[in-house]
Every structure is written in structure tokens, then in C-alpha cells.
Design a protein around this motif. Structure first.
Motif, PDB file in Angstrom:
ATOM      1  N   SER A  48       1.703  -3.347  -8.275  1.00  0.00           N
ATOM      2  CA  SER A  48       1.352  -4.041  -6.910  1.00  0.00           C
ATOM      3  C   SER A  48       0.582  -5.092  -6.841  1.00  0.00           C
ATOM      4  CB  SER A  48       0.674  -2.429  -6.376  1.00  0.00           C
ATOM      5  OG  SER A  48      -0.735  -2.435  -7.002  1.00  0.00           O
ATOM      6  N   LEU A 108      -6.074   5.857  -2.250  1.00  0.00           N
ATOM      7  CA  LEU A 108      -5.105   6.161  -1.578  1.00  0.00           C
ATOM      8  C   LEU A 108      -4.632   7.526  -1.377  1.00  0.00           C
ATOM      9  CD1 LEU A 108      -2.607   3.183  -2.630  1.00  0.00           C
ATOM     10  CD2 LEU A 108      -3.940   3.419  -0.604  1.00  0.00           C
ATOM     11  N   LEU A 127       0.768  -1.165   0.109  1.00  0.00           N
ATOM     12  CA  LEU A 127       0.047  -0.062   0.192  1.00  0.00           C
ATOM     13  C   LEU A 127       0.891   1.240  -0.017  1.00  0.00           C
ATOM     14  CD1 LEU A 127      -2.762  -1.091   2.619  1.00  0.00           C
ATOM     15  CD2 LEU A 127      -2.945  -0.704  -0.065  1.00  0.00           C
ATOM     16  N   GLU A 128       1.786   1.291   0.848  1.00  0.00           N
ATOM     17  CA  GLU A 128       2.911   2.316   0.783  1.00  0.00           C
ATOM     18  C   GLU A 128       3.487   2.561  -0.570  1.00  0.00           C
ATOM     19  OE1 GLU A 128       5.386   1.441   3.989  1.00  0.00           O
ATOM     20  OE2 GLU A 128       4.104   2.210   5.654  1.00  0.00           O
ATOM     21  N   ALA A 161       2.337   1.659  -3.583  1.00  0.00           N
ATOM     22  CA  ALA A 161       1.428   2.366  -4.367  1.00  0.00           C
ATOM     23  C   ALA A 161       0.986   3.594  -4.189  1.00  0.00           C
ATOM     24  CB  ALA A 161      -0.042   1.267  -4.180  1.00  0.00           C
ATOM     25  N   LYS A 162       0.844   4.142  -3.109  1.00  0.00           N
ATOM     26  CA  LYS A 162       0.525   5.513  -2.673  1.00  0.00           C
ATOM     27  C   LYS A 162       1.737   6.355  -3.077  1.00  0.00           C
ATOM     28  CE  LYS A 162      -0.961   8.701   1.108  1.00  0.00           C
ATOM     29  NZ  LYS A 162      -0.072   9.797   0.705  1.00  0.00           N
ATOM     30  N   LYS A 212      -9.004   0.380  -5.347  1.00  0.00           N
ATOM     31  CA  LYS A 212      -8.178   0.775  -4.070  1.00  0.00           C
ATOM     32  C   LYS A 212      -7.220   1.714  -4.175  1.00  0.00           C
ATOM     33  CE  LYS A 212      -7.178  -1.058   0.191  1.00  0.00           C
ATOM     34  NZ  LYS A 212      -7.772  -0.758   1.221  1.00  0.00           N
ATOM     35  N   ILE A 213      -6.440   1.693  -5.221  1.00  0.00           N
ATOM     36  CA  ILE A 213      -5.381   2.526  -5.383  1.00  0.00           C
ATOM     37  C   ILE A 213      -5.868   4.087  -5.578  1.00  0.00           C
ATOM     38  CG2 ILE A 213      -3.504   3.434  -7.162  1.00  0.00           C
ATOM     39  CD1 ILE A 213      -3.318   0.570  -8.029  1.00  0.00           C
ATOM     40  N   GLU A 214      -6.988   4.313  -6.235  1.00  0.00           N
ATOM     41  CA  GLU A 214      -7.794   5.554  -6.280  1.00  0.00           C
ATOM     42  C   GLU A 214      -8.208   5.945  -4.945  1.00  0.00           C
ATOM     43  OE1 GLU A 214     -10.892   4.474  -8.966  1.00  0.00           O
ATOM     44  OE2 GLU A 214      -9.802   4.928 -10.797  1.00  0.00           O
ATOM     45  N   LYS A 236       1.491   6.911  -6.864  1.00  0.00           N
ATOM     46  CA  LYS A 236       0.495   7.568  -7.219  1.00  0.00           C
ATOM     47  C   LYS A 236       0.896   9.014  -6.990  1.00  0.00           C
ATOM     48  CE  LYS A 236      -4.380   8.507  -6.125  1.00  0.00           C
ATOM     49  NZ  LYS A 236      -5.545   8.406  -5.413  1.00  0.00           N
ATOM     50  N   ASP A 237       1.508   9.397  -5.801  1.00  0.00           N
ATOM     51  CA  ASP A 237       1.822  10.784  -5.431  1.00  0.00           C
ATOM     52  C   ASP A 237       2.737  11.290  -6.319  1.00  0.00           C
ATOM     53  OD1 ASP A 237       0.436  10.746  -3.215  1.00  0.00           O
ATOM     54  OD2 ASP A 237       1.951  10.197  -1.910  1.00  0.00           O
ATOM     55  N   LEU A 249      -2.652  -4.629  -6.819  1.00  0.00           N
ATOM     56  CA  LEU A 249      -4.154  -3.960  -6.108  1.00  0.00           C
ATOM     57  C   LEU A 249      -5.167  -3.584  -7.055  1.00  0.00           C
ATOM     58  CD1 LEU A 249      -2.392  -1.584  -3.399  1.00  0.00           C
ATOM     59  CD2 LEU A 249      -3.157  -3.794  -2.925  1.00  0.00           C
TER      60      LEU A 249
END
Length: 290
Positions: A280, A290, A260-261, A263-264, A286-288, A267-268, A282
């Protein structure tokens, strides 16, 4: 030949002691061996088995329990490893037995009567252990028990074979059981594996007229009876598996957090969500979030 370590079976098998004494005549013989008031054969008709058989609590199965003549509930265990918790275990067996005997009857207003319980352990471990010891539930109390507490007193008899053991003189079956186990251990000390040690001991015992009827009936099963998992081993397995399960769950949770970290962070950095999902594993939803 190097001796093999018996593999721990995840299921309990009836041990040799439990099978050997799971007969009314043998129960009476065992009772008379430790009782100050031995009973005659007329008591056979009064014996009722109370041994816990439920598969729901495997670790709660006891070796042998029965009531006799309406005056005594006899609880006994055979141990090769002396447990400091035997009084706790006996108290647990007793509680489960009461529930099995009386069920909801204990919630009624009529006073329920029962035979007095007595507790014994037959220890087949170190030869130099005391011939008789006493274990008490109160030894586990952190402070002195008040008057309205509970006590369980367990007599522990050392039945490692010796011609001079008084308890073995009082029960032919117990004496022969002890002698047979000494033959098996003697063979193991010579370096035999368990299968060979048992086979040689069975042959010797039959030749010497020891447990002949039992061995004729169960010779093939004796090895399994002797290497079946004990209550102590079961407890250790459960503790170890509990730790392993917890460790595995912890590792899995850690990996999930890392994913999760990661993927976030991607995304950032404005990485395309399709790419993040592919890397990931995922779901895009779910990604959207984060």
C-alpha cells in the motif's frame, strides 16, 4: 497556409490599445472624441493616470483610466469580444480605483470630493454591431433596484473600421488603430498566420502613414500585444484550471480512500503488516490504527 490559433499566455501583456493611448495627449484625444465638452491642450497638465497596475489581481487590470481637469474620471476598455458583464467589471474597476485614490481617507469624518466617473468601451468585434450601445449595472439585478441602490452606465462604441463611423472621425488615433486592426484581420482571412499578418499590416500601415511613430517604436512587440491574454480568456483559463485542480484533488482523494480500504481489508484477513505496508505504501503506524 492554415492560420494558427494564438496561444494563450498565462500573463497579461499590455495590449496595443492600452499602449497606444497610455500617453496624456492620446488620453485627451480619446476624451474629446466621446465628450460633449471637448477640452484644449491646457487640460494636459491636469491629467492623472488611474489605470490599475497591481499584479496582485491580474484579472482586475483595466485598459485605461485617468482623471482630467478635476471634473471627470474616465474609464475605458477595448474589447474584441463583447462581454455581457462589462458593467459589472467597470463597477469593480471603479471600486478598486476609489480604494487606490483615497485609502483610509474614506473612513474619516471630512467629506471627500472626487471627479464624476464616466465609463466607455470601444468594441472591435462584429462590423454589424450597433454603432453605440448602453450597458447598465441594473440589468444584472434580479429584481428592480430600490432608490438607495447603485447604477453604472457604460457606453459601448463599435469601432470596427468604416469611413462613416462618427467616433472614428473624432479621433485620428482611434481611426488609425481601427484601420490597422482591419488590415491584420484581412490578412488572417487570407490564411496568413498571426506573425505574417501583423508583419504585412505593419508594412502597409507605414506606407500609408498610419500609426507610423507607434509602429516605428513597437513594431517588434505588436504581435505579442495582439495575442496577449484578454480578461475573458483569463477568466476562462481560471475556471478551467479551477475545475482541473478540483478534479485532480478529487481523484487523489479517491485513490487515498481506496488504498486505506484495501489496507484495512488485508489487515482484517490477518495479512502481515510488513506486507501491507509494502503493497500500500502506507506507514506501519497508520496501518495499525485501521
Amino acid at each position: 497556409m492554415k492560420a494558427k490559433k494564438a496561444k494563450v499566455n498565462r500573463e497579461f501583456k499590455d495590449g496595443m490599445f492600452r499602449t497606444l493611448f497610455n500617453d496624456k495627449e492620446k488620453m485627451l484625444e480619446l476624451y474629446n472624441a466621446v465628450s460633449d465638452e471637448p477640452m484644449g491642450k491646457e487640460a494636459l497638465e491636469t491629467i492623472e493616470a488611474l489605470t490599475i497596475e497591481t499584479p496582485l489581481y491580474i484579472g482586475s487590470r483595466n485598459d485605461l483610466a485617468f482623471s482630467i481637469n478635476g471634473k471627470s474620471m474616465f474609464f475605458c476598455e477595448q474589447q474584441s469580444t463583447k462581454s455581457g458583464n462589462i458593467a459589472l467589471r467597470m463597477a469593480s474597476y471603479f471600486g478598486k480605483t476609489l480604494d487606490m485614490m483615497f485609502g483610509s481617507e474614506i473612513y474619516g469624518t471630512r467629506k471627500v470630493m472626487m471627479p464624476a466617473p464616466v465609463f466607455y468601451v470601444f468594441y472591435l468585434g462584429k462590423p454589424d454591431a450597433p454603432e453605440v450601445e448602453t450597458f447598465r449595472l441594473s440589468d444584472h439585478y434580479k429584481e428592480n433596484a430600490p432608490e438607495n441602490s447603485i447604477e453604472v452606465v457604460v457606453k459601448v462604441y463599435n469601432i470596427c473600421y468604416s469611413e462613416n463611423k462618427e467616433i472614428l472621425k473624432r479621433s485620428k488615433t482611434l481611426r488609425e488603430y481601427s484601420l490597422f486592426i482591419s488590415y491584420v484581420n484581412e490578412n488572417l482571412d487570407k490564411g496568413m498566420d498571426l506573425e505574417d499578418a501583423v508583419a504585412v499590416a505593419v508594412k502597409r500601415a507605414k506606407k500609408e502613414d498610419i500609426l507610423v511613430d507607434f509602429l516605428n517604436k513597437y513594431a517588434v512587440e505588436v504581435e505579442g500585444m495582439l495575442k496577449g491574454i484578454t480578461v475573458e480568456e483569463y477568466g476562462e483559463v481560471m475556471k478551467r484550471e479551477g475545475f482541473d485542480d478540483g478534479k485532480a484533488a478529487g481523484l487523489a482523494e479517491g485513490e487515498k480512500i481506496k488504498t486505506l480500504e484495501m489496507a484495512k481489508a488485508m489487515k482484517d484477513e490477518n495479512v502481515d503488516i510488513e506486507i501491507i505496508a509494502k503493497v500500500s505504501g502506507l506507514p506501519k503506524e497508520k496501518i495499525e490504527m485501521l
